[in-house]
Design an enzyme around this catalytic site. Structure first.
Site, PDB file in Angstrom:
ATOM      1  N   ILE A 418       1.809  -4.660  -1.088  1.00  0.00           N
ATOM      2  CA  ILE A 418       0.570  -4.394  -1.359  1.00  0.00           C
ATOM      3  C   ILE A 418       0.526  -4.522  -3.035  1.00  0.00           C
ATOM      4  O   ILE A 418      -0.839  -3.764  -4.083  1.00  0.00           O
ATOM      5  CB  ILE A 418       0.167  -3.062  -0.889  1.00  0.00           C
ATOM      6  CG1 ILE A 418       1.186  -1.832  -1.014  1.00  0.00           C
ATOM      7  CG2 ILE A 418      -0.274  -3.043   0.284  1.00  0.00           C
ATOM      8  CD1 ILE A 418       0.907  -0.399  -0.933  1.00  0.00           C
ATOM      9  N   GLY A 419       1.310  -4.723  -3.859  1.00  0.00           N
ATOM     10  CA  GLY A 419       1.969  -4.015  -4.945  1.00  0.00           C
ATOM     11  C   GLY A 419       3.427  -5.278  -5.644  1.00  0.00           C
ATOM     12  O   GLY A 419       4.293  -4.965  -5.202  1.00  0.00           O
ATOM     13  N   THR A 420       3.770  -5.588  -7.040  1.00  0.00           N
ATOM     14  CA  THR A 420       4.270  -6.230  -6.982  1.00  0.00           C
ATOM     15  C   THR A 420       4.714  -5.414  -9.104  1.00  0.00           C
ATOM     16  O   THR A 420       3.501  -5.689  -9.773  1.00  0.00           O
ATOM     17  CB  THR A 420       4.570  -7.718  -6.671  1.00  0.00           C
ATOM     18  OG1 THR A 420       4.435  -8.257  -5.630  1.00  0.00           O
ATOM     19  CG2 THR A 420       5.752  -8.243  -7.735  1.00  0.00           C
ATOM     20  N   GLY A 421       5.997  -4.631  -9.137  1.00  0.00           N
ATOM     21  CA  GLY A 421       6.025  -4.641 -10.925  1.00  0.00           C
ATOM     22  C   GLY A 421       7.478  -5.401 -10.888  1.00  0.00           C
ATOM     23  O   GLY A 421       8.547  -5.708  -9.868  1.00  0.00           O
ATOM     24  N   GLY A 422       7.722  -4.942 -12.104  1.00  0.00           N
ATOM     25  CA  GLY A 422       9.320  -5.196 -13.431  1.00  0.00           C
ATOM     26  C   GLY A 422      10.312  -5.236 -12.512  1.00  0.00           C
ATOM     27  O   GLY A 422      11.538  -6.064 -12.287  1.00  0.00           O
ATOM     28  N   GLY A 424      10.299  -4.077  -8.360  1.00  0.00           N
ATOM     29  CA  GLY A 424      10.473  -4.291  -7.223  1.00  0.00           C
ATOM     30  C   GLY A 424       8.908  -4.517  -6.678  1.00  0.00           C
ATOM     31  O   GLY A 424       8.158  -4.509  -7.256  1.00  0.00           O
ATOM     32  N   VAL A 426       6.329  -3.148  -3.487  1.00  0.00           N
ATOM     33  CA  VAL A 426       5.712  -1.929  -2.499  1.00  0.00           C
ATOM     34  C   VAL A 426       5.025  -2.679  -1.362  1.00  0.00           C
ATOM     35  O   VAL A 426       4.243  -3.388  -1.361  1.00  0.00           O
ATOM     36  CB  VAL A 426       4.622  -1.178  -2.900  1.00  0.00           C
ATOM     37  CG1 VAL A 426       4.356   0.101  -2.531  1.00  0.00           C
ATOM     38  CG2 VAL A 426       5.403  -0.333  -5.330  1.00  0.00           C
ATOM     39  N   LYS A 440       9.026   1.576  -1.484  1.00  0.00           N
ATOM     40  CA  LYS A 440       9.670   0.608  -2.783  1.00  0.00           C
ATOM     41  C   LYS A 440      11.033  -0.085  -2.819  1.00  0.00           C
ATOM     42  O   LYS A 440      11.766   0.330  -3.146  1.00  0.00           O
ATOM     43  CB  LYS A 440       9.169   1.138  -4.045  1.00  0.00           C
ATOM     44  CG  LYS A 440       9.264   0.437  -5.115  1.00  0.00           C
ATOM     45  CD  LYS A 440       9.564   1.534  -6.453  1.00  0.00           C
ATOM     46  CE  LYS A 440       9.343   0.491  -7.972  1.00  0.00           C
ATOM     47  NZ  LYS A 440       9.589   1.858  -9.004  1.00  0.00           N
ATOM     48  N   ASP A 540       7.003   5.629 -17.829  1.00  0.00           N
ATOM     49  CA  ASP A 540       5.616   4.422 -17.365  1.00  0.00           C
ATOM     50  C   ASP A 540       4.718   4.998 -17.699  1.00  0.00           C
ATOM     51  O   ASP A 540       3.980   4.478 -16.142  1.00  0.00           O
ATOM     52  CB  ASP A 540       6.053   3.477 -16.315  1.00  0.00           C
ATOM     53  CG  ASP A 540       6.077   2.226 -17.057  1.00  0.00           C
ATOM     54  OD1 ASP A 540       5.336   2.504 -17.762  1.00  0.00           O
ATOM     55  OD2 ASP A 540       5.996   1.163 -15.854  1.00  0.00           O
TER      56      ASP A 540
END
Length: 690
Positions: A418-422, A424, A426, A440, A540
């Site tokens: 449901i989401g991607t960041g720098g 990892g 989620v 995560k 952040d």
């Protein structure tokens, strides 16, 4: 601490007449096709992208995110990390004949990549990555016309929902040095034409649904430095031609269905740092030629069907830091140099034994059980279980919770992402009890290289003691060779950035609810800074890291870069955070304080009221004419005009937000002060129940 009256004197906010919609007036004297093309891009609400502040300029070359050449032609469009909420195929590509760089990463784009993108004949850099925040996301297939971008040097579509095959025409991109297609829904096999990309230094196809075998032509990519094919469905054996990739430093083939033996030609990769072949079905013995990889730091062959013994030659790998042969069919003696260095820590094979201690050979019958207890850990919540809640008490071995999470996400299948960041991705996971959690999962190298186990465990232990209504609850964590992840409560209304990017959602977030967002985040930060045993700096704070529950109550999330404030040290650190929210002093002092969070909060508060990131307005607030800002110019035009009482509350919050943006961090108020003022009954305009 300066008084609130002094804060108010910094800005005179004039409000008189409000209109339901404030139209954007764009004065253009140029007839350039680029200007017309930009105006033809209509977002989801048929308005000009909010990040392009063109209301007082005559040329698009002066707009935020636009760069032109000497002739006034648009050469760069960089709107990364902006909430555009725009449909990509609305951009009139045919008019940007001089465009060299197009960066729309993390900009809430949706729709498909149009065929017309092939008309950008001078394009050298194309970045459309991380556009999954929008409900529709960037999806569809990669158009074959991408193959016409003969000047392209880098192409990133990482972290979207793009499906279909890799067009064979991409083999025409002979100047391409970097290709990132990871974290998508792509399928099919790797076209043999990819072997034509002989300038390629990085190729990332990870976390997709690719199948088939690795083409022998991949051995032509002799400039390749990084090759990541992990987490797909590739089959077949590793072609011997892979030994031609003599510039390779990272080779990641983990979590596929590769078979056959590991070719001896792999020993030609003499500057390889990382070799990860784990979670496959490799057979045969470990080739002694791996010992020729003199620079090898990480070797992972775990979870395969490799047999035989460990070659003694591997003991000469002087730089090796991680060596994992666990869950294979190995047997025999462990070479002395390996046994002494790793003490079986990552060997985990019942058939292996050692005699380096000077005693008789002792097979480690209990190695597997011992290693699981050491490698798989969950935090303990000592509260009394209620209603069979799985997370009331977690055991240290975590076997039940671990297996449930793996089953609920189908081994972290992308459809649950449901989401991607720098650092990892989620995932949404529904447990057998019916409870939904957010998981995560850290990118593997991020965990290994940047998070030391002791500090990581300590931080998680502290975070599990945090209980605040405006902070996402952390239930536990797992640190394991197959993946490291955190388990949080699931927040179902997504992020503030998402809500502000969708008109229907933004309208639901009315003025009172927006004031409540500002108040809730302020209270959460005040708690972290002033009520914890050691102050915690989030580092952040951004609209992507404020999540909403069903009642639109805000919850601060993502503590992946959080730092404990050591009162006895200088707290120097590498700057982290989200562009546009980072305090300016970090650029030259590299010293993190709670005032860094205060600055980010000020940006967030402005964004909440304006409905978009304040952008260049932040720097203009320090100018002398900043005292004549009209409230009308700062309000989100998608909402109806506020009542007089609400308008006064908005002025109050805006004034506090602006005080958080002072250049000198020492002159910014504390979050405790802000929280008290926003919730104080002494504020004549503040409704405590809002």
């Amino acid at each position: 601490m300066a008084s609130f009256i002094e804060f108010v004197m910094e800005i005179v906010v004039v409000w008189a007449v409000f209109t339901t919609v404030i139209p954007a007036t764009i004065a253009l004297t140029s007839s350039s096709s680029e200007a017309i093309a930009l105006l033809n891009w209509k977002g989801g609400s048929d308005h000009f992208p909010g990040s392009w502040n063109a209301t007082d300029t005559i040329s698009p070359c002066k707009w935020n995110g636009i760069t032109c050449n000497a002739a006034g032609r648009v050469t760069v469009i960089d709107l990364s990390s902006q909430s555009l909420n725009a449909e990509l195929n609305k951009l009139n590509f045919s008019s940007f004949q001089y465009l060299v760089r197009l960066d729309l990463s993390a900009s809430t784009l949706f729709g498909t990549i149009p065929d017309a993108i092939g008309k950008l004949s001078k394009l050298a850099h194309l970045n459309l990555s991380s556009n999954t925040e929008h409900v529709n996301s960037l999806q569809g297939e990669i158009p074959p016309t991408v193959g016409k971008l003969s000047n392209l040097i880098s192409l990133s579509l990482l972290g979207n929902k793009i499906s279909g095959l890799i067009p064979t025409q991409m083999g025409n991109l002979r100047n391409l040095t970097r290709l990132d297609l990871g974290l998508n829904l792509l399928s099919g096999s790797i076209p043999t034409q990819m072997g034509n990309l002989r300038n390629l230094t990085r190729l990332d196809l990870s976390y997709n649904n690719f199948n088939g075998s690795i083409p022998k032509a991949m051995g032509n990519l002799k400039n390749l430095n990084t090759l990541d094919l992990s987490n797909n469905k590739f089959t077949g054996s590793i072609p011997a031609t892979m030994g031609n990739l003599r510039n390779l430093s990272t080779l990641d083939l983990r979590s596929n269905m590769f078979t056959g033996s590991i070719p001896a030609t792999m020993g030609n990769l003499k500057i390889l740092f990382t070799l990860d072949l784990s979670n496959n079905m490799f057979t045969g013995s470990i080739p002694m030629e791996i010992a020729d990889m003199e620079q090898l730091v990480r070797l992972d062959l775990s979870y395969n069907k490799v047999n035989g013994s460990i070659p003694a030659q591997l003991g000469k790998l002087n730089f090796i830091k991680h060596m994992d042969f666990s869950y294979n069919d190995l047997h025999g003696l462990v070479p002395d140099k390996i046994a002494c260095k790793f003490l079986y820590g990552a060997l985990n094979e019942e058939g292996l034994c050692n005699d380096h201690s000077g005693t008789k050979c002792k097979c480690r019958e209990n190695t597997k059980k011992w290693r699981q207890a050491k490698s798989l850990n969950f935090t303990i919540d000592t509260r009394t279980p209620k209603n069979g809640d799985l997370f009331s008490i977690w055991n240290f071995d975590g076997r039940i919770a671990y297996s449930d999470i793996m089953a609920a996400t189908e081994d972290f299948a992308i459809k649950y992402c449901i989401g991607t960041g720098g650092c990892g991705s989620v995932y949404r996971a529904m447990l057998p009890t019916g409870k939904v959690v957010a998981v995560k999962k850290f990118h593997r190298l991020e965990v290994e290289e940047k998070i030391h186990e002791k500090s990581f465990t300590n931080e998680i232990h502290v975070l599990t003691t945090i209980r605040h209504r405006n902070i996402v609850k952390l239930y536990g964590f797992c640190s394991h060779r197959r993946g490291t992840f955190l388990v949080y409560e699931y927040i179902d209304r997504r992020s503030l950035a998402y809500v502000l990017g969708i008109e229907a959602e933004a309208v639901e977030l009315d003025w009172r609810k927006r004031l409540n967002v500002i108040k809730g985040v302020a209270q959460a930060l005040s708690y972290l800074h002033h009520d914890c045993t050691l102050p915690i700096i989030h580092r952040d704070i951004s609209s992507n890291n404020v999540l909403f529950d069903a009642d639109l109550e805000p919850h601060v999330s993502d503590f992946g870069t959080a730092k404990f404030l050591n009162l006895d040290s200088s707290n120097r650190t590498v700057p982290v955070g989200t562009y546009g929210y980072i305090a300016p002093e970090l650029a030259y002092t590299m010293v993190v304080t709670e005032k860094c969070d205060v600055y980010s909060f000020g940006v967030l508060a402005l964004e909440t009221i304006m409905g978009r990131h304040p952008g260049e307005l932040i720097s203009s607030l320090s100018l002398p004419n900043a005292k004549d800002i009209i409230l009308e110019d700062l309000l989100d035009p998608r909402l109806p005009p506020p009542t007089q009482l609400v308008a006064q509350d908005l002025i109050f919050s805006l004034t506090l937000a602006i005080s958080c943006l002072r250049t000198n961090p020492k002159s910014r108020p504390t979050m405790q002060y802000i929280s008290q003022k926003l919730g104080s009954p002494m504020n004549p305009h503040q409704n405590p129940s809002a």
